[in-house]
Design an enzyme around this catalytic site. Structure first.
Site: not given
Ligand SMILES: NC(=O)c1ccc[n+]([C@@H]2O[C@H](COP(=O)([O-])OP(=O)(O)OC[C@H]3O[C@@H](n4cnc5c(N)ncnc54)[C@H](OP(=O)(O)O)[C@@H]3O)[C@@H](O)[C@H]2O)c1
Length: 284
Positions: A11, A101, A125, A129
């Site tokens: 992630g 988020t 989503y 959250k």
């Molecule tokens: N990305 C954005 O633009 C964004 C925006 C606002 C807030 N956020 C928040 O910031 C935080 C980090 O986001 P990020 O960008 O690092 O997200 P990301 O790149 O999508 O990573 C999410 C991680 O969660 C893992 N995951 C999903 N389902 C799972 C499960 N059932 N059990 C265990 N692991 C699981 C995924 O594993 P896999 O790799 O195996 O799928 C991935 O490693 C999250 O709380 C997200 O809601 C992100």
């Protein structure tokens, strides 16, 4: 001695956290085969087994459009699993750092959102959250909920990499020009988290430190841009060999399964005042 459990080592944020937190105690980063957030019993068991002093949860169901057709799974991973983490943290006397988020807001505000703005998610989503946030806040544990938005990195799935990929495939790209955010590097989020953890560890009275600072913080880069202008900046980079012609379009011309808030810009004033402009008299 701190023992930090990171709930996912891949992630965008999880990957950077393992690097950023080095030197701040025993760091245990698990993968999905060890702890699947959809399996709540496993979440209980892993935390009881590892007995962390701090849980950091970057794992989440982040597929905004797909969540519309998998609301129960999204709620389990984003709402119920963090509730289990909070419950176990309470039993252990551990702290919890969780990410959320800007999509807990409907995006209608003119200007950046602050922590005291009322939430009103417009997609599954965002609702899932928000549910996770509420469970953690209600648990009465030392915690930080760090809301962010528009995260990018050099790996994983994100807008930056999608645009680079599409530019390689197509001559022209139609990009939404009326959705605003502030692209935030996952490493900045991880490094800021590590900075905060270091401050907590340096505190002479850690319990008071957490009592005084527990709560909700917006953590985002402070340069607002539209998806179109961000793409324009990406294409203008001298290292981008294959550039596509860009055409601005309104979001209504690019319908998606989920409703995407048009404004997810967050003010980072509160964490700046609390952690960045903080002087403990010791080096964090
Ligand atoms: N990305 C954005 O633009 C964004 C925006 C606002 C807030 N956020 C928040 O910031 C935080 C980090 O986001 P990020 O960008 O690092 O997200 P990301 O790149 O999508 O990573 C999410 C991680 O969660 C893992 N995951 C999903 N389902 C799972 C499960 N059932 N059990 C265990 N692991 C699981 C995924 O594993 P896999 O790799 O195996 O799928 C991935 O490693 C999250 O709380 C997200 O809601 C992100």
């Amino acid at each position: 001695m701190s023992r930090v459990l990171i709930t996912r080592k891949t992630g965008q944020v999880g990957y950077e956290l393992e690097r950023s937190l080095q030197g701040l105690g025993e760091i245990i980063a698990v993968d999905r085969s060890q702890m699947n957030l959809a399996n709540l019993n496993q979440v209980h068991d892993v935390i009881r087994h590892i007995k962390p002093t701090l849980i950091i949860n970057p794992a989440a169901y982040t597929a905004v459009d797909k969540a519309e057709s998998e609301p129960e799974l999204a709620l389990r991973i984003n709402g119920e699993a963090p509730a289990v983490m909070a419950e176990e943290a309470k039993k252990l006397g551990a702290a919890l750092i969780h990410y959320s988020t800007g999509y807990v807001f409907d995006g209608s505000k003119d200007g950046s959102y602050t922590e005291s703005d009322p939430t009103c998610p417009v997609n599954v989503y965002g609702s899932s959250k928000l549910s996770g946030e509420q469970a953690i806040a209600a648990a009465g544990i030392p915690h930080l909920i760090l809301r962010t938005s528009s995260v990018y990195s050099t790996h994983g799935k994100n807008f930056l990499l999608t645009m680079l990929h599409l530019a390689n495939e197509r001559e022209e790209l139609s990009i939404v020009s009326d959705q605003y955010g502030a692209p935030t590097w996952s490493r900045t989020i991880a490094d800021t988290t590590a900075h905060i953890v270091a401050q907590s560890l340096a505190a002479t009275d850690q319990r008071t430190w957490w009592e005084e600072r527990s709560g909700l913080y917006h953590l985002m880069a402070q340069r607002t841009t539209s998806r179109f202008d961000f793409t324009d900046a990406i294409m203008a980079h001298p290292l981008i060999a294959k550039k596509a012609l860009l055409k601005p379009i309104p979001a209504r011309d690019y319908p998606l399964p989920a409703k995407w808030p048009s404004n997810s810009v967050l003010s980072s004033r509160r964490p700046m005042d609390t952690f960045v402009n903080y002087h403990s008299g010791r080096t964090p």
